[in-house]
Design a protein around this motif. Sequence first.
Motif, PDB file in Angstrom:
ATOM      1  N   ASP A 139       0.831  -1.212   0.000  1.00 18.47           N
ATOM      2  CA  ASP A 139       0.000   0.000   0.000  1.00 18.47           C
ATOM      3  C   ASP A 139       0.865   1.262   0.000  1.00 18.47           C
ATOM      4  O   ASP A 139       0.615   2.202  -0.767  1.00 18.47           O
ATOM      5  CB  ASP A 139      -0.937   0.005   1.210  1.00 18.47           C
ATOM      6  N   GLU A 140       1.885   1.289   0.839  1.00 19.70           N
ATOM      7  CA  GLU A 140       2.748   2.470   0.919  1.00 19.70           C
ATOM      8  C   GLU A 140       3.557   2.651  -0.364  1.00 19.70           C
ATOM      9  O   GLU A 140       3.762   3.772  -0.828  1.00 19.70           O
ATOM     10  CB  GLU A 140       3.676   2.360   2.134  1.00 19.70           C
ATOM     11  N   PRO A 177      -6.207  -3.246  -5.091  1.00 17.90           N
ATOM     12  CA  PRO A 177      -6.274  -2.567  -3.792  1.00 17.90           C
ATOM     13  C   PRO A 177      -6.646  -1.096  -3.959  1.00 17.90           C
ATOM     14  O   PRO A 177      -6.401  -0.496  -5.011  1.00 17.90           O
ATOM     15  CB  PRO A 177      -4.844  -2.703  -3.250  1.00 17.90           C
ATOM     16  N   SER A 178      -7.214  -0.503  -2.923  1.00 22.23           N
ATOM     17  CA  SER A 178      -7.597   0.909  -2.982  1.00 22.23           C
ATOM     18  C   SER A 178      -6.374   1.809  -3.147  1.00 22.23           C
ATOM     19  O   SER A 178      -6.490   2.933  -3.643  1.00 22.23           O
ATOM     20  CB  SER A 178      -8.355   1.303  -1.711  1.00 22.23           C
ATOM     21  N   SER A 179      -5.200   1.308  -2.760  1.00 20.37           N
ATOM     22  CA  SER A 179      -3.964   2.094  -2.902  1.00 20.37           C
ATOM     23  C   SER A 179      -3.553   2.262  -4.360  1.00 20.37           C
ATOM     24  O   SER A 179      -2.657   3.051  -4.678  1.00 20.37           O
ATOM     25  CB  SER A 179      -2.820   1.451  -2.114  1.00 20.37           C
ATOM     26  N   CYS A 198       2.014   3.982  -8.353  1.00 25.51           N
ATOM     27  CA  CYS A 198       2.067   2.819  -9.246  1.00 25.51           C
ATOM     28  C   CYS A 198       1.017   1.806  -8.819  1.00 25.51           C
ATOM     29  O   CYS A 198       0.363   1.975  -7.787  1.00 25.51           O
ATOM     30  CB  CYS A 198       3.466   2.191  -9.198  1.00 25.51           C
ATOM     31  N   CYS A 199       0.867   0.757  -9.613  1.00 22.62           N
ATOM     32  CA  CYS A 199      -0.083  -0.305  -9.288  1.00 22.62           C
ATOM     33  C   CYS A 199       0.400  -1.607  -9.904  1.00 22.62           C
ATOM     34  O   CYS A 199       0.428  -1.747 -11.136  1.00 22.62           O
ATOM     35  CB  CYS A 199      -1.482   0.048  -9.804  1.00 22.62           C
ATOM     36  N   GLY A 244       1.709   3.396 -13.213  1.00 22.79           N
ATOM     37  CA  GLY A 244       3.128   3.088 -13.012  1.00 22.79           C
ATOM     38  C   GLY A 244       3.378   1.633 -12.686  1.00 22.79           C
ATOM     39  O   GLY A 244       2.543   0.955 -12.085  1.00 22.79           O
ATOM     40  N   ASP A 245       4.539   1.142 -13.093  1.00 24.03           N
ATOM     41  CA  ASP A 245       4.999  -0.211 -12.779  1.00 24.03           C
ATOM     42  C   ASP A 245       5.824  -0.122 -11.489  1.00 24.03           C
ATOM     43  O   ASP A 245       6.901   0.465 -11.467  1.00 24.03           O
ATOM     44  CB  ASP A 245       5.852  -0.740 -13.936  1.00 24.03           C
TER      45      ASP A 245
END
Length: 245
Positions: A139-140, A178-180, A147-148, A202-203
């Motif tokens: 998440d952080e 995830p919501s992040s 990124c995701c 983003g990767d």
Amino acid sequence: MALKRHYARLVVYLSNIIIAICAVVLLALGIWTMNDKSFLEELLRNRLYMNTAYIIVISSFILILLSIFGCFAAYKEVKCLLLTYIMFMSLFFVILLVGGILAYIFREQVGNTMKAEMIADIRNYDPDDPENTVTKAWDETQQQLSCCGLMTEQVSLAWEMWRYNKVLNPTSQFEVVPSSCCMTGEECVVGNKTVVEKVMTGDCMVLALEYVQHQARMMGGAAFAMSCLLILGMASTFSLFKSIV
């Protein structure tokens, strides 16, 4: 002889002031590294990154104290104090050299292990346990690096790697991230589907790798530069040591 000793003492003062200033900068760099991106350690699974930062922080703090001691020894012109200073500076010269080498080893090594660790950790992500170390690290990382997920041979977009997390996506009908992963202020999951336009593109592996390699290069270069300054401190102190009868 007295004039030569006077100038030698001034050089010792100057070299220690320079060492102290650089040690403060190095200390700030080490603390910033430990606090700012320490969450990446869980995804990296490589202790070299934080170990290098620890070496730099501890060494920098002690070098500040040694610089003060060096000025005191030069002021007193006591040979045993000057010799003690040289011995400790020699020790920290080696320690900083090792810290710099570790930083460059990490920089070359991290790329080989990072992808496998991040893929494994995606499967262990649990949104129902936000305090879990893996969940918190992901998440952080996604929030701070914008990124995701990550690109692999199995997917065409980085966020699609979250399909392999069975807690978020228990069946093939689900496409949840995830919501992040969501852009700031956006809701990127509706029902059991992801709204692609609202997901950060983003990767995470590429961005995290770029960051830690840059940081490792910076820490390694700073440690080597500091080692060179210690040689100046030792040389000037040795010159004063020889000038004392």
